[in-house]
Design a protein around this motif. Sequence first.
Motif, mmCIF file in Angstrom:
data_model
loop_
_atom_site.group_PDB
_atom_site.id
_atom_site.type_symbol
_atom_site.label_atom_id
_atom_site.label_comp_id
_atom_site.label_asym_id
_atom_site.label_seq_id
_atom_site.Cartn_x
_atom_site.Cartn_y
_atom_site.Cartn_z
ATOM 1 N N VAL A 170 0.861 -1.186 0.000
ATOM 2 C CA VAL A 170 0.000 0.000 0.000
ATOM 3 C C VAL A 170 0.900 1.239 0.000
ATOM 4 C CG1 VAL A 170 -1.823 1.297 1.162
ATOM 5 C CG2 VAL A 170 -1.812 -1.216 1.278
ATOM 6 N N ALA A 171 0.896 1.967 -1.141
ATOM 7 C CA ALA A 171 1.726 3.170 -1.265
ATOM 8 C C ALA A 171 0.829 4.403 -1.393
ATOM 9 C CB ALA A 171 2.635 3.065 -2.477
ATOM 10 N N LYS A 196 -3.153 3.385 -16.692
ATOM 11 C CA LYS A 196 -3.005 1.969 -17.061
ATOM 12 C C LYS A 196 -1.629 1.726 -17.673
ATOM 13 C CE LYS A 196 -7.917 1.038 -17.881
ATOM 14 N NZ LYS A 196 -8.961 0.780 -18.898
ATOM 15 N N GLU A 197 -1.199 2.672 -18.513
ATOM 16 C CA GLU A 197 0.122 2.533 -19.129
ATOM 17 C C GLU A 197 1.232 2.650 -18.077
ATOM 18 O OE1 GLU A 197 0.144 5.501 -22.128
ATOM 19 O OE2 GLU A 197 -1.323 4.462 -23.402
ATOM 20 N N SER A 198 1.013 3.536 -17.064
ATOM 21 C CA SER A 198 2.000 3.657 -15.987
ATOM 22 C C SER A 198 2.121 2.329 -15.240
ATOM 23 C CB SER A 198 1.578 4.769 -15.013
ATOM 24 O OG SER A 198 1.599 6.022 -15.648
ATOM 25 N N ALA A 199 0.985 1.668 -14.998
ATOM 26 C CA ALA A 199 0.989 0.380 -14.293
ATOM 27 C C ALA A 199 1.717 -0.679 -15.114
ATOM 28 C CB ALA A 199 -0.441 -0.062 -14.000
ATOM 29 N N GLN A 200 1.470 -0.693 -16.440
ATOM 30 C CA GLN A 200 2.161 -1.669 -17.303
ATOM 31 C C GLN A 200 3.669 -1.426 -17.297
ATOM 32 O OE1 GLN A 200 1.016 -4.182 -18.885
ATOM 33 N NE2 GLN A 200 -1.213 -3.929 -19.009
ATOM 34 N N TYR A 224 1.844 -15.970 -9.842
ATOM 35 C CA TYR A 224 0.863 -15.127 -9.147
ATOM 36 C C TYR A 224 0.056 -14.284 -10.137
ATOM 37 C CZ TYR A 224 3.950 -16.073 -5.163
ATOM 38 O OH TYR A 224 4.722 -16.685 -4.207
ATOM 39 N N ASP A 225 -1.191 -14.061 -9.774
ATOM 40 C CA ASP A 225 -1.985 -13.009 -10.420
ATOM 41 C C ASP A 225 -1.796 -11.738 -9.609
ATOM 42 O OD1 ASP A 225 -2.942 -14.631 -12.374
ATOM 43 O OD2 ASP A 225 -4.851 -15.074 -11.382
ATOM 44 N N ILE A 226 -1.558 -10.664 -10.279
ATOM 45 C CA ILE A 226 -1.300 -9.381 -9.587
ATOM 46 C C ILE A 226 -2.489 -8.448 -9.806
ATOM 47 C CG2 ILE A 226 0.230 -7.370 -9.456
ATOM 48 C CD1 ILE A 226 2.487 -9.193 -10.430
ATOM 49 N N HIS A 227 -3.033 -7.944 -8.713
ATOM 50 C CA HIS A 227 -4.191 -7.037 -8.770
ATOM 51 C C HIS A 227 -3.764 -5.653 -8.236
ATOM 52 C CE1 HIS A 227 -8.740 -6.369 -7.793
ATOM 53 N NE2 HIS A 227 -8.186 -5.329 -8.399
ATOM 54 N N ILE A 228 -3.834 -4.667 -9.111
ATOM 55 C CA ILE A 228 -3.527 -3.275 -8.703
ATOM 56 C C ILE A 228 -4.847 -2.520 -8.609
ATOM 57 C CG2 ILE A 228 -2.329 -1.138 -9.322
ATOM 58 C CD1 ILE A 228 -0.339 -2.830 -10.898
ATOM 59 N N HIS A 229 -5.098 -1.929 -7.427
ATOM 60 C CA HIS A 229 -6.380 -1.251 -7.209
ATOM 61 C C HIS A 229 -6.153 0.135 -6.606
ATOM 62 C CE1 HIS A 229 -10.562 -0.587 -6.254
ATOM 63 N NE2 HIS A 229 -10.276 -0.432 -4.964
ATOM 64 N N THR A 270 4.740 5.328 -7.722
ATOM 65 C CA THR A 270 3.896 4.841 -6.619
ATOM 66 C C THR A 270 3.475 3.407 -6.886
ATOM 67 O OG1 THR A 270 3.050 7.106 -6.534
ATOM 68 C CG2 THR A 270 1.944 5.486 -5.156
ATOM 69 N N ILE A 271 3.051 3.128 -8.137
ATOM 70 C CA ILE A 271 2.633 1.763 -8.493
ATOM 71 C C ILE A 271 3.827 0.810 -8.396
ATOM 72 C CG2 ILE A 271 1.731 0.323 -10.364
ATOM 73 C CD1 ILE A 271 0.149 2.795 -11.320
ATOM 74 N N ALA A 272 4.984 1.252 -8.881
ATOM 75 C CA ALA A 272 6.179 0.387 -8.833
ATOM 76 C C ALA A 272 6.564 0.070 -7.394
ATOM 77 C CB ALA A 272 7.338 1.088 -9.543
ATOM 78 N N THR A 273 6.477 1.083 -6.515
ATOM 79 C CA THR A 273 6.828 0.864 -5.096
ATOM 80 C C THR A 273 5.862 -0.126 -4.458
ATOM 81 O OG1 THR A 273 7.694 3.120 -4.983
ATOM 82 C CG2 THR A 273 7.212 2.024 -2.894
#
Length: 777
Positions: free
Chosen positions: A595-596, A633-637, A660-665, A681-684
Motif C-alpha cells: 500500500v503506497a 493503465k500505461e504507468s501500471a504496465q 501469481y496473479d497481480i491485482h492493482i487497485h 507509486t505503483i512500482a513501489t
Amino acid sequence: MAKQKEITLPLLPLRGLLVYPTMVLHLDVGRDRSVQALEKAMVDDQYIFLTTQKDMNIDEPGVDDFYKMGTLTKVKQMLKLPNGTIRVLVEGIQRAEISGFTNEEKFYEVNIFTHEDSEKKESETEALMRTLLNYFEQYIKLSKKVSAETYSTVSDIDEPGRLADIVASHLPLKMKEKQNVLETLDIKERLQLVIQTINNEKEVLNLEKKIGQRVKRSMERTQKEYYLREQMKAIQKELGDKEGKTGEIEELTQRIAEAEMPESVEKTVLKELGRYEKVPTSSAESSVIRNYIEWLVSLPWSAQTEDDLDIKNAEEILNRDHFGLEKVKERVLEYLAVQKLTQSLRGPILCLAGPPGVGKTSLAKSVAESLGRHFVRVSLGGVRDESEIRGHRRTYVGAMPGRIIQGMKKAGTINPVFLLDEIDKMSSDFRGDPSSAMLEVLDPEQNSNFSDHYIEETYDLSKVMFIATANDLSTIPGPLRDRMEIITIAGYTELEKVNIAKNHLLPKQIKENGLTKAQLQVREDALQAVVRYYTREAGVRGLERQLATLCRKTAKVIVSGEKKRVVITEKNIEDFLGKRKFRYGQAETENQVGVATGLAYTSVGGDTLQIEVSLSPGKGKLVLTGKLGDVMKESAQAAFSYVRSKAVDLKLEENFHEKYDIHIHVPEGAVPKDGPSAGITIATALVSALTGREIRREVGMTGEITLRGRVLPIGGLKEKTLSAHRAGLTTIILPQDNEKDIDDIPESVRKDLKFVPVSHIEEVLETALVGERSESK
C-alpha cells in the motif's frame, strides 16, 4: 501701324490700371515722383506718358519695373483733394513705346515714339469686327456687369483697332492680358486676340451659370425640406407629440456629437440616422436602425479612467482583500510600475488558473479597484455559439452585439478590467467555435481592431486589461492558451485558510446573518477544527458555508432567548456542526505492505491517493481496477515491466509473474483517475507486495517511471504537497527535475516536510521501503 518720330515726355507709372487709346478716365495721383511728373506735364503742353508697373506692390519703381509699351495721354483736368492727392482726368491718344530714359532724379522723363493704327479696312478685318461684336453681345447677355447701353455705344465704332481696345477695356481681364492687347500692334491679330479672350470668358460665364443653377436647386430643396420639417414640428406640437421622432433625432444628433467617435464611425452613424429619419416609425426597419444607432452611441469610444499608479496604495488594497496569492499581486504591481515609467502600455491578458473557491473572481475585482478602473465580468461557462463572442449580423431578427461589446458598453470606458470568467468552460458544436472567436479578443496584436458582426466597425480593445479565470487549463485550446499569461493559484494552506476565515469570511457572514461581533465569537482553535474536520477542499467555499451554518445556529440561539452571546471553541464545535465529517490526516496509522501513498492533482486541487497491490496464486494475470484512465493503465504496465526486468536485483522469486496473479487497485472506484504521475507509486507498491517489505506510512510520492527505471518530472507539485501536508505525511519523494519547484511551496508547509528528490526508482525504493524481504508477509 506707322511709327512716328521720338518725343520727350514725363512718365506717370500706374498701379493695377491700364489706359487704352481713346479712353477717358479719372486717376488719383499721390506719390511724389508722380505728382512732380504731372506738374511738369501741366507746365509744358499737358501731354504725359502713362505705363503700368509690372508689380503693383512696389512703391518706388525703377526703370526695369515698367512695361515698355504704354499710352500717350493728355491731361484734361486736374483737381487737388483735401488729403493731398491729385485727381486728374486723362484721355488716351496713341500707343507709345519707351526708347530711353532722360531723367530719373525727381521724376522719370522718357523718350517715346508713338504707333498709329492703320485706318485701312479689308473684308477680313470687317468680318473680324462683326464676329467680335456678335461675341460681345452674347457676353453682355450672360454677364450682369456690362449694361446693354454699352453695346449700343460700341457697335457704332468703325475703327477696328479702337473697337478691339474698347471691348478689351470692358472685359474682366488680368493686367498681363490687358497689356498683351495693348502691345499687339497688328489690327487683325488684336481683333483675333480679343475674340479668343471674350470666347473664353463666355465659357467661364456659362459654367458659372450652370453651377449657380445647381446651387439654387440644392438650396431650394434644402429650403423645402426645412419648410416641411417645420410643418411636421408644428403638426406634432398640435397633436401633443412633443417627444416624437423629431425630438429623438435632435437628441441622437447631440449624443453622436458628444460620443467623440472615430471619423469613420461617425460618418456611418450619421448616415444611419439619415435613414432612420426617412423610414416611417411603423416600419420594422425603423426599430432595427434605431437599435443600431443606440448601440454605436452608447459604446465608449474615447472615455477612459486615469490609472491610479500609486503602487503602495495598490499593494494595500490587494493585501486587504486577499491573504496569500503573492504571484498575482506581484504581477499587478509590476504592470503598474511599468506603466508609470512608460505612460503607455497595452493591457496585459492574464489567466488565473486554479481550483474553485480560491478567489480568482474576487481577485480580479481587487485588481480593478487597485488600478482605479471600472470592472466588468462576463461569464463564458456553457457558451457554445461563436456569435456570443462576435455578435449576430444585423440581417437576423433580434440581432445583438457579442458579449465583449456588451461588456464594453456596461463598463462605459475604453480601459476597464474585463473579467472573462470560466474561459475553460466554453465548448464547440455545429453552431461554431467560440474559443476560436476569442483568439482575436485576446491577441494584443489584433485586438486594437476587433470586429463585431453587429457593430460592423472596428473597435479598439488594446487598452482593456483582460483577466480570464479557469479551473482546468487542459480544456483550453493551445492557440488560446498561448495568448494568455498563465498565473496558477494553488489551494490554500491550513494557516492561510484560518487567516481568511478570521479576517474575511467570518466578519462577512456575521454581517449577512444580522449578528454583531459581540454576539458571536469563534476562537481560532474552533476555526482550525472547521478547516481540518469539516472541509476538504483547495479553496474556501465549503469553509464559508460551514461558517454560515455557525452564524445561523447562533442567530437561532439568540432569537430564542437562550443566550445573548455565543462563544464557539474546539470543544463545543460539534454542538453546532455535528459529528466530524473528515479525519484530519489520511496517512496510515502503521506501515503497510503493498500500500503506497501517491500524490495526485485534480480539478479541485491536490489530493492523496492510496494504491494497493495484492498477490494471489495464478498464472501471471495483471488486473487493474479503480476506474483508471489510459495514462494510469500505461504507468501500471510500465511499472510491472520494470519490476519483471529487475527481478534478480530486487531479490524476487524466479518466474513470479507465472505463479501469481497481480491485482492493482486504486480505491474510490467511482471517481475517474488519470494523469502521468503515478508510475513510481505503483512500482513501489508492486515491489513491496512482491518482496514483503513494508512501505513507510509517512511517505508520499509523485513521479512517472520509464522502462529503465528513470523518474520523470511532473506538474502541480505545490498542490500535491499541500494535500500531503493536510494528510499528515512528512516525507515527499519527488523527481529530481522538480526540485526547483520547491520554492513555490509556502514556508509554513515546507518547514514541516522533508523533500527527497530522486532520479531513479532505486532511490525511491531505498527511501520508501522498510527492512528486508519477509517471507511471512
